[in-house]
Design a protein around this motif. Structure first.
Motif, PDB file in Angstrom:
ATOM      1  N   THR A 124       0.808  -1.225   0.000  1.00 25.87           N
ATOM      2  CA  THR A 124       0.000   0.000   0.000  1.00 25.87           C
ATOM      3  C   THR A 124       0.839   1.272   0.000  1.00 25.87           C
ATOM      4  OG1 THR A 124      -0.188  -0.117   2.417  1.00 25.87           O
ATOM      5  CG2 THR A 124      -1.990  -1.057   1.119  1.00 25.87           C
ATOM      6  N   ILE A 125       2.015   1.222   0.607  1.00 21.20           N
ATOM      7  CA  ILE A 125       2.781   2.452   0.791  1.00 21.20           C
ATOM      8  C   ILE A 125       4.116   2.412   0.061  1.00 21.20           C
ATOM      9  CG2 ILE A 125       3.907   3.944   2.504  1.00 21.20           C
ATOM     10  CD1 ILE A 125       1.641   3.096   4.432  1.00 21.20           C
ATOM     11  N   THR A 126       4.940   1.402   0.329  1.00 18.84           N
ATOM     12  CA  THR A 126       6.254   1.346  -0.305  1.00 18.84           C
ATOM     13  C   THR A 126       6.130   1.242  -1.822  1.00 18.84           C
ATOM     14  OG1 THR A 126       7.017   0.138   1.649  1.00 18.84           O
ATOM     15  CG2 THR A 126       8.495   0.213  -0.242  1.00 18.84           C
ATOM     16  N   ILE A 127       5.275   0.320  -2.278  1.00 21.77           N
ATOM     17  CA  ILE A 127       5.090   0.101  -3.715  1.00 21.77           C
ATOM     18  C   ILE A 127       3.877   0.853  -4.238  1.00 21.77           C
ATOM     19  CG2 ILE A 127       4.631  -1.650  -5.491  1.00 21.77           C
ATOM     20  CD1 ILE A 127       6.026  -3.661  -3.638  1.00 21.77           C
ATOM     21  N   ASN A 128       2.833   0.923  -3.443  1.00 22.85           N
ATOM     22  CA  ASN A 128       1.594   1.608  -3.800  1.00 22.85           C
ATOM     23  C   ASN A 128       0.829   0.894  -4.915  1.00 22.85           C
ATOM     24  OD1 ASN A 128       0.714   5.117  -4.374  1.00 22.85           O
ATOM     25  ND2 ASN A 128      -0.157   3.598  -3.017  1.00 22.85           N
ATOM     26  N   ILE A 129       0.961  -0.445  -4.969  1.00 22.14           N
ATOM     27  CA  ILE A 129       0.203  -1.226  -5.950  1.00 22.14           C
ATOM     28  C   ILE A 129      -1.220  -1.470  -5.466  1.00 22.14           C
ATOM     29  CG2 ILE A 129       0.866  -3.505  -5.050  1.00 22.14           C
ATOM     30  CD1 ILE A 129       0.629  -2.542  -8.762  1.00 22.14           C
ATOM     31  N   LEU A 130      -1.464  -1.297  -4.155  1.00 17.28           N
ATOM     32  CA  LEU A 130      -2.812  -1.353  -3.585  1.00 17.28           C
ATOM     33  C   LEU A 130      -3.145   0.005  -2.980  1.00 17.28           C
ATOM     34  CD1 LEU A 130      -2.969  -4.765  -1.637  1.00 17.28           C
ATOM     35  CD2 LEU A 130      -3.968  -4.247  -3.868  1.00 17.28           C
ATOM     36  N   LEU A 131      -4.404   0.382  -3.053  1.00 13.58           N
ATOM     37  CA  LEU A 131      -4.873   1.620  -2.429  1.00 13.58           C
ATOM     38  C   LEU A 131      -5.699   1.277  -1.203  1.00 13.58           C
ATOM     39  CD1 LEU A 131      -6.023   3.646  -5.572  1.00 13.58           C
ATOM     40  CD2 LEU A 131      -3.760   3.580  -4.503  1.00 13.58           C
ATOM     41  N   ASP A 132      -5.521   2.062  -0.160  1.00 16.86           N
ATOM     42  CA  ASP A 132      -6.284   1.903   1.072  1.00 16.86           C
ATOM     43  C   ASP A 132      -7.441   2.889   1.034  1.00 16.86           C
ATOM     44  OD1 ASP A 132      -7.334   1.769   3.600  1.00 16.86           O
ATOM     45  OD2 ASP A 132      -5.454   2.120   4.663  1.00 16.86           O
ATOM     46  N   GLU A 133      -8.636   2.374   0.781  1.00 15.32           N
ATOM     47  CA  GLU A 133      -9.838   3.196   0.729  1.00 15.32           C
ATOM     48  C   GLU A 133     -10.675   2.910   1.964  1.00 15.32           C
ATOM     49  OE1 GLU A 133     -10.509   5.397  -1.538  1.00 15.32           O
ATOM     50  OE2 GLU A 133      -9.118   4.941  -3.176  1.00 15.32           O
ATOM     51  N   GLU A 134     -10.432   3.700   3.017  1.00 15.30           N
ATOM     52  CA  GLU A 134     -11.170   3.551   4.276  1.00 15.30           C
ATOM     53  C   GLU A 134     -11.126   2.106   4.760  1.00 15.30           C
ATOM     54  OE1 GLU A 134     -15.050   5.159   3.591  1.00 15.30           O
ATOM     55  OE2 GLU A 134     -14.322   7.215   3.495  1.00 15.30           O
ATOM     56  N   ASN A 135      -9.905   1.598   4.875  1.00 14.77           N
ATOM     57  CA  ASN A 135      -9.648   0.244   5.394  1.00 14.77           C
ATOM     58  C   ASN A 135     -10.197  -0.866   4.502  1.00 14.77           C
ATOM     59  OD1 ASN A 135      -8.168   0.966   7.749  1.00 14.77           O
ATOM     60  ND2 ASN A 135     -10.084   1.576   8.725  1.00 14.77           N
ATOM     61  N   HIS A 136     -10.402  -0.560   3.243  1.00 18.87           N
ATOM     62  CA  HIS A 136     -10.661  -1.570   2.227  1.00 18.87           C
ATOM     63  C   HIS A 136      -9.603  -1.400   1.137  1.00 18.87           C
ATOM     64  CE1 HIS A 136     -14.486  -2.106   4.261  1.00 18.87           C
ATOM     65  NE2 HIS A 136     -14.638  -3.229   3.593  1.00 18.87           N
ATOM     66  N   TYR A 137      -9.094  -2.513   0.632  1.00 16.60           N
ATOM     67  CA  TYR A 137      -7.917  -2.470  -0.229  1.00 16.60           C
ATOM     68  C   TYR A 137      -8.292  -2.862  -1.655  1.00 16.60           C
ATOM     69  CZ  TYR A 137      -5.749  -2.021   4.269  1.00 16.60           C
ATOM     70  OH  TYR A 137      -5.422  -1.577   5.518  1.00 16.60           O
ATOM     71  N   ILE A 138      -7.874  -2.014  -2.602  1.00 20.65           N
ATOM     72  CA  ILE A 138      -8.204  -2.215  -4.011  1.00 20.65           C
ATOM     73  C   ILE A 138      -6.971  -1.965  -4.860  1.00 20.65           C
ATOM     74  CG2 ILE A 138     -10.612  -1.513  -3.675  1.00 20.65           C
ATOM     75  CD1 ILE A 138      -9.859   1.184  -4.932  1.00 20.65           C
ATOM     76  N   PHE A 139      -6.974  -2.519  -6.084  1.00 21.27           N
ATOM     77  CA  PHE A 139      -5.953  -2.151  -7.056  1.00 21.27           C
ATOM     78  C   PHE A 139      -6.323  -0.799  -7.668  1.00 21.27           C
ATOM     79  CE2 PHE A 139      -4.997  -6.642  -6.691  1.00 21.27           C
ATOM     80  CZ  PHE A 139      -3.618  -6.667  -6.829  1.00 21.27           C
ATOM     81  N   PRO A 140      -5.331  -0.001  -8.063  1.00 23.95           N
ATOM     82  CA  PRO A 140      -5.628   1.365  -8.502  1.00 23.95           C
ATOM     83  C   PRO A 140      -6.446   1.464  -9.783  1.00 23.95           C
ATOM     84  CG  PRO A 140      -3.287   0.860  -8.774  1.00 23.95           C
ATOM     85  CD  PRO A 140      -3.884  -0.258  -7.995  1.00 23.95           C
ATOM     86  N   HIS A 141      -6.511   0.395 -10.566  1.00 24.63           N
ATOM     87  CA  HIS A 141      -7.291   0.439 -11.809  1.00 24.63           C
ATOM     88  C   HIS A 141      -7.601  -0.986 -12.225  1.00 24.63           C
ATOM     89  CE1 HIS A 141      -8.463   1.397 -15.945  1.00 24.63           C
ATOM     90  NE2 HIS A 141      -8.583   2.648 -15.541  1.00 24.63           N
TER      91      HIS A 141
END
Length: 501
Positions: A359-376
């Motif tokens: 989520t942070i180092t690579i940022n391949i996942l986004l943290d949307e209010e404690n739910h995790y998604i791929f950016p596209h």
């Protein structure tokens, strides 16, 4: 630069006589610091021009920041910092966070407004110096106490880049340190950047802004501003305009730069093979972006996994999310997925540290209010197809057979394109041929144009007709494909990951 401000604050806050030897040294060192920072920030390299530095303003376009109450177009950043003296800027990898900070620093110097102190937080040596001493020493190692006295003047703007890059272990302790620093020198201006999910919002004084994606006008302005031949720029803009699928990706400056760089380097294969472009995107997220934009720096992964291991985990996660129809996962759900992947791939890691990296180092996942998604969705589909293409022959055949029998799964044309490019032989042998036999066995009349239109919503048959053979003669297409020789490979991979099918 900024000589008048320097002279005034030294006189007022240090109280030395004008001809005092230390005053001369401090004045000179501040001048040198400002000149050095200006020259460093004003000459920049990027993905498009990697070999020679270019003037910052040659490629800068104003980005837009959004808060809960206001949008702010960063044309003149001095207006922004005058209105909001404590600012937190949140953006995903490659969204332009560092670019905005550089723009603020350069504008302050050019307009003789404030003395910018630009700090890359990843370089923080917290085990050697306190946070306050580190900031002061970065300006002048010989007179840190005097520099801290000058900080009380209110004539500084502190630009802290990369709150997400601090030592993972420091966690909330660092928030306390930086909050204490802001409170002590609260008559100055503070701007800090971070990727999402780092809890930067919990630093009390900060007004939080998010970086907006680029819109069509931004893209047009950016491409036209770049120092490239006009015909090349027209070609780039025409292809972006005509490629609807990429519009949701090219609104991120990093990905737009990758797209333009491919053109500039004569590599236009990605126009026919979108998997090439998405390979570049994944490489940029995993390492290349940092190494280019931050002078060879590649951030440490706290999970201690290498790039290949992280990519293997990420592709497996994408595969399971896509075929289970779960496009976002709670923390509990994603930890369950990690446990399955850990068991089947035999890669050892701690769930919490891996989630931090993704989520942070690579940022391949986004943290949307404690739910995790791929950016596209295209990134999710590409990673899924990459996973499939790397399966061994036995499990690949099993997967494609299941997929061919499962009519309830809808897959996009982009997904089929990725498989066609990444895994042509086995995709064709085990999936396309099986589907054709199934459809033809059910005696659908594909020579009837009206009947053909009726099943277009199913995507795959029109796709087969377009990619593999004559529009309506699918019998001929099947015969042609069955004659094609396809080699088998023998690798190894766990079968447990298929329980989502």
């Amino acid at each position: 630069m900024l000589n008048y401000i320097i002279e005034e604050i030294i006189s007022k806050y240090l109280g030395y006589k004008r001809n005092h030897e230390d005053v001369m040294k401090i004045h000179q060192s501040l001048e040198q610091y400002i000149n050095k920072e200006y020259n460093k920030l004003n000459q920049t390299k990027n993905l498009i021009f990697r070999n020679e530095p270019i003037n910052f303003n040659e490629n800068y376009i104003p980005l837009t920041l959004t808060s809960k109450t206001k949008n702010f177009r960063v044309n003149d950043p001095i207006n922004l910092i005058k209105e909001y003296e404590y600012i937190g800027i949140i953006g995903s990898a490659g969204s332009g966070k560092t670019t905005i900070l550089k723009h603020i620093a350069l504008s302050c110097i050019e307009n003789q407004y404030k003395i910018p102190i630009y700090i890359e937080l990843r370089n923080l040596e917290s085990k050697i110096l306190s946070f306050e001493d580190y900031i002061a020493s970065s300006v002048n190692e010989d007179f840190p106490d005097q520099i801290k006295s000058l900080f009380k003047s209110g004539e500084f703007i502190f630009l802290f880049d990369g709150f997400d890059e601090i030592d993972y272990v420091e966690g909330n302790d660092f928030i306390t340190k930086i909050d204490s620093f802001i409170n002590k020198y609260n008559n100055n201006i503070f701007v800090m950047t971070s990727r999402p999910g780092t809890n930067i919002e919990s630093i009390p004084p900060l007004h939080i802004f998010n970086i907006n994606p680029l819109n069509s006008d931004d893209i047009y302005l950016y491409v036209n501003k770049i120092n490239l031949p006009n015909k090349l720029k027209r070609d780039i803009l025409d292809n972006i305009k005509n490629n609807y699928n990429l519009k949701g990706i090219l609104n991120i400056p990093l990905f737009l730069s990758l797209y333009i760089a491919s053109y500039n380097n004569g590599n236009k294969n990605f126009l026919d093979k979108k998997s090439i472009f998405f390979r570049n995107i994944i490489d940029a997220l995993f390492s290349h972006h940092d190494s280019i934009s931050k002078l060879g720096y590649v951030r440490d992964k706290i999970s201690e996994l290498n790039k290949d291991e992280l990519e293997k985990i990420t592709t497996a996660l994408a595969f399971r999310m896509l075929f289970s129809g779960k496009f976002e996962l709670s923390k509990d759900d994603i930890y369950k997925e990690f446990d399955i992947i850990k068991r089947t791939t035999k890669i050892a890691f701690e769930n919490e540290k891996l989630l931090f990296d993704l989520t942070i180092t690579i940022n391949i996942l986004l943290d949307e209010e404690n739910h995790y998604i791929f950016p596209h969705i295209l990134i999710l589909e590409y990673l899924t197809c990459l996973f499939i293409s790397r399966l061994d022959n036995t499990f690949k055949q099993e997967f494609y057979n299941k997929l061919a029998r499962n009519s309830r799964i809808y897959l996009s044309q982009n997904f089929y394109d990725f498989l066609h490019e990444l895994d042509y032989k086995y995709f064709t042998k085990y999936y396309i041929i099986a589907l054709l036999k199934n459809y033809l066995k059910n005696t659908i009349n594909f020579s009837d144009e009206e009947n053909f239109r009726d099943i277009k919503n199913g995507t795959i048959i029109p796709y087969i007709a377009e990619k593999y053979g004559p529009k309506y003669d699918l019998y001929e297409t099947l015969n042609m494909l069955e004659l094609e020789f396809i080699n088998d490979d023998n690798n190894s991979f766990s079968n447990d990951l298929f329980d989502v099918l």
